[in-house]
Write a protein that holds these residues in place. Sequence first.
Motif, PDB file in Angstrom:
ATOM      1  N   PHE A   5       0.827  -1.201   0.000  1.00 50.13           N
ATOM      2  CA  PHE A   5       0.000   0.000   0.000  1.00 50.13           C
ATOM      3  C   PHE A   5       0.865   1.256   0.000  1.00 50.13           C
ATOM      4  CE2 PHE A   5      -2.193   3.442   2.252  1.00 50.13           C
ATOM      5  CZ  PHE A   5      -3.233   3.641   1.371  1.00 50.13           C
ATOM      6  N   LYS A   6       1.946   1.266   0.809  1.00 49.90           N
ATOM      7  CA  LYS A   6       2.858   2.419   0.824  1.00 49.90           C
ATOM      8  C   LYS A   6       3.471   2.633  -0.551  1.00 49.90           C
ATOM      9  CE  LYS A   6       4.485   2.433   5.608  1.00 49.90           C
ATOM     10  NZ  LYS A   6       5.657   2.199   6.466  1.00 49.90           N
ATOM     11  N   ASP A   7       3.908   1.550  -1.178  1.00 47.72           N
ATOM     12  CA  ASP A   7       4.499   1.658  -2.518  1.00 47.72           C
ATOM     13  C   ASP A   7       3.496   2.238  -3.504  1.00 47.72           C
ATOM     14  OD1 ASP A   7       6.843   0.605  -1.562  1.00 47.72           O
ATOM     15  OD2 ASP A   7       6.456  -1.429  -2.314  1.00 47.72           O
ATOM     16  N   PHE A   8       2.256   1.808  -3.399  1.00 45.01           N
ATOM     17  CA  PHE A   8       1.213   2.292  -4.300  1.00 45.01           C
ATOM     18  C   PHE A   8       0.873   3.765  -4.020  1.00 45.01           C
ATOM     19  CE2 PHE A   8      -3.379   3.094  -4.711  1.00 45.01           C
ATOM     20  CZ  PHE A   8      -3.485   3.019  -6.097  1.00 45.01           C
ATOM     21  N   ALA A   9       0.662   4.090  -2.744  1.00 42.56           N
ATOM     22  CA  ALA A   9       0.162   5.412  -2.370  1.00 42.56           C
ATOM     23  C   ALA A   9       1.202   6.514  -2.537  1.00 42.56           C
ATOM     24  CB  ALA A   9      -0.346   5.387  -0.936  1.00 42.56           C
ATOM     25  N   PHE A  10       2.473   6.173  -2.422  1.00 44.18           N
ATOM     26  CA  PHE A  10       3.486   7.216  -2.449  1.00 44.18           C
ATOM     27  C   PHE A  10       4.327   7.230  -3.710  1.00 44.18           C
ATOM     28  CE2 PHE A  10       2.611   6.593   2.101  1.00 44.18           C
ATOM     29  CZ  PHE A  10       2.111   7.855   2.366  1.00 44.18           C
ATOM     30  N   LYS A  11       3.839   6.595  -4.749  1.00 42.32           N
ATOM     31  CA  LYS A  11       4.508   6.708  -6.041  1.00 42.32           C
ATOM     32  C   LYS A  11       4.303   8.117  -6.548  1.00 42.32           C
ATOM     33  CE  LYS A  11       4.336   2.005  -7.719  1.00 42.32           C
ATOM     34  NZ  LYS A  11       3.800   1.106  -8.724  1.00 42.32           N
ATOM     35  N   GLY A  12       5.210   8.581  -7.375  1.00 45.49           N
ATOM     36  CA  GLY A  12       5.142   9.941  -7.902  1.00 45.49           C
ATOM     37  C   GLY A  12       3.854  10.230  -8.640  1.00 45.49           C
TER      38      GLY A  12
END
Length: 147
Positions: A5-12
């Motif tokens: 979820f972090k990888d998804f939510a904080f992508k550019g």
Amino acid sequence: MIKKFKDFAFKGNMIDLAIGVIIGGAFGKVITSIVNDLIMPLIGLILGKVDFRTLFISLNGEHYDTLDAAKAANAPTLNYGNLLSNFLDFLIIAFVIFMVLEQILRFRKKEEPKPASVKECPECLSEVPIKATRCKYCTSHLEVKEA
């Protein structure tokens, strides 16, 4: 799962999208205010001091002097004045978005066409490399074209 979820939510791209949605919402409020507070009163003044937000049709067959009176009586109403205001909002927002996209596309660098890397065999109509002297499918002789 939290890491995904972090990888998804904080992508550019996701952050850019969130900023765009927030700015779009604020832009929509500004346009709504311009329509409701500037444009519609001017149109109402030109058309004989009509307040578009108060235009309605009572659906229960009774007459009400104002929209507030109809709402107080819990009468079903068709608020076509609000519809006109919202439609004008939509037209203005769509026009502004169209103009912005036109400017973006105008300044976008046009791609130059790539030089051909294949040619067509005149005998079997297969695609072969541009520098080939024989077709790899039917073995007919081909003219050599310099790239």
